[in-house]
Design an enzyme around this catalytic site. Structure first.
Site, short mmCIF file in Angstrom:
data_model
loop_
_atom_site.label_atom_id
_atom_site.label_comp_id
_atom_site.label_asym_id
_atom_site.label_seq_id
_atom_site.Cartn_x
_atom_site.Cartn_y
_atom_site.Cartn_z
N ALA A 1 0.76 -1.26 0.00
CA ALA A 1 0.01 0.09 0.02
C ALA A 1 1.05 1.17 -0.11
O ALA A 1 1.96 1.13 0.28
CB ALA A 1 -0.96 -0.07 1.27
N ASP A 2 0.48 2.19 -0.51
CA ASP A 2 0.96 3.53 -0.51
C ASP A 2 -0.21 4.76 -0.11
O ASP A 2 -1.09 4.62 -0.80
CB ASP A 2 1.81 3.96 -1.78
N THR A 3 0.05 5.61 0.89
CA THR A 3 -0.76 6.49 1.10
C THR A 3 -0.29 7.94 1.06
O THR A 3 0.72 8.26 1.07
CB THR A 3 -1.10 6.52 2.44
N GLY B 1 -3.18 3.56 -2.41
CA GLY B 1 -3.23 2.60 -3.49
C GLY B 1 -2.71 1.35 -2.78
O GLY B 1 -2.11 1.29 -1.91
#
Lengths: 214, 214
Positions: free
Chosen positions: B85-87, B122
């Site tokens: 995940a990437d925030t 994402g």
């Protein structure tokens, strides 16, 4: 909102009139130091006599606060600030209580499945009035609403969640912070903490407004 | 959504390609058993080359997942499922990174004060394909948006929060779950967990959809 006022608040005797571990965690999280004195108010108001579920939970919170405030004064150990709260889960205008059994929890979760519902928390804050003020102190009270959207739940998911035991001590039969609640909830509109039992932002804003009275 | 499928998922080798303690906590909370293998992807994509911040964080998540997937295969210890995940925190279409200094954190918080912003995460899930499938596995990826409304913050509150140190390792300079974030945020629209780094409901729904492939 009160992070810069913590030295002031933490020099006062603050009492949380609630045994809820989630409320205690939320207050500790913002850095407040407090004592817990669980209210003995029976929480038996007649829901039908209130204009709305919000009015009902606000009155319950108010009674909890008044009971603890009066008891502490009687015992000669008055608090500077007493905070109480009451949270209700409302579907189609109807209050969902804590489930009475695992079957009741399954029924509630099936009702919530695929729909929006509202969570209201009523909060009451009572602050010791400066010298010359009344014994009843100054009172601030308010309600906060958060709307919660549940995904469609399969019967298997509902059964597995109820089997964890977590739904049984929670109004509406779920905890937004536990494994079931966090995976079943598509989203919310409002303050997350309100769903766990205490609207942290609104509480802090009210406390900040009371700071000049302390 | 996967609570009844946990015995299936927990019989698989699941890898979380993220060192974030908040993501790990969210996955543990839903009952998933997993190993952490932090991605070595440099996270240096050119933001300007993407159509939107959502596309940018999705591609970063995808690269993290692919790097860990390939490395584990190379080391002969392939996972059954890799989750990454990437925030990003987005204000007026601009991505706010982690603050570079306390002064930078104060600047970000003053920008967020009294306004709405968006948080996008994402997520990429890669699942080992059954016998006969490709080495690359099956990929599912998506983004989730949550809108966050900040209260008006006083300079004193901002300074006191930055002094706690908590804002310094967080995109946008705040953590929704800490004492500052929880008191500064009036409300959100969307999944709370998405703001902490992983959209739990959407992730669980995607995993449930992948169960027949396992």
């Amino acid at each position: 909102m009160i992070i810069h006022l913590l030295p002031l608040f933490n020099s006062k005797r603050i009492v949380l009139a609630s045994g809820s571990p989630r409320r205690q965690e939320a207050l500790r999280n913002i850095g407040l130091k407090f004592e817990v004195v669980v209210s003995k108010f029976a929480e038996d108001l007649d829901k039908q006599s209130f204009a709305s579920p919000a009015a009902y939970c606000l009155e319950t919170a108010s009674r909890k606060c008044a009971e603890v405030w009066a008891r502490l004064r009687e015992e000669q150990r008055s608090a500077d600030i007493v905070i109480s709260a009451d949270t209700v889960v409302v579907l189609d205008g109807r209050v969902l209580e804590k489930p009475s059994s695992p079957a009741d929890a399954e029924r509630m979760l099936r009702e919530l499945s695929g729909r929006d519902h509202d969570v209201y928390t009523g909060v009451c804050i009572r602050v010791r009035t400066p010298a010359g003020g009344s014994d009843e102190g100054t009172v601030r009270q308010f309600t906060e609403r958060t709307t919660v959207t549940f995904a469609e739940l399969s019967p298997e998911a509902v059964r597995a969640y109820v089997a964890t035991g977590s739904p049984l001590d929670k109004a509406g039969g779920y905890g937004i912070q536990d494994g079931g609640g966090s995976s079943f909830i598509k989203g919310i509109v409002g303050d997350y903490w309100n769903v766990t039992g205490i609207p942290v932002h609104h509480l802090c804003a009210e406390l900040a407004g009371l700071a000049p009275l302390l």
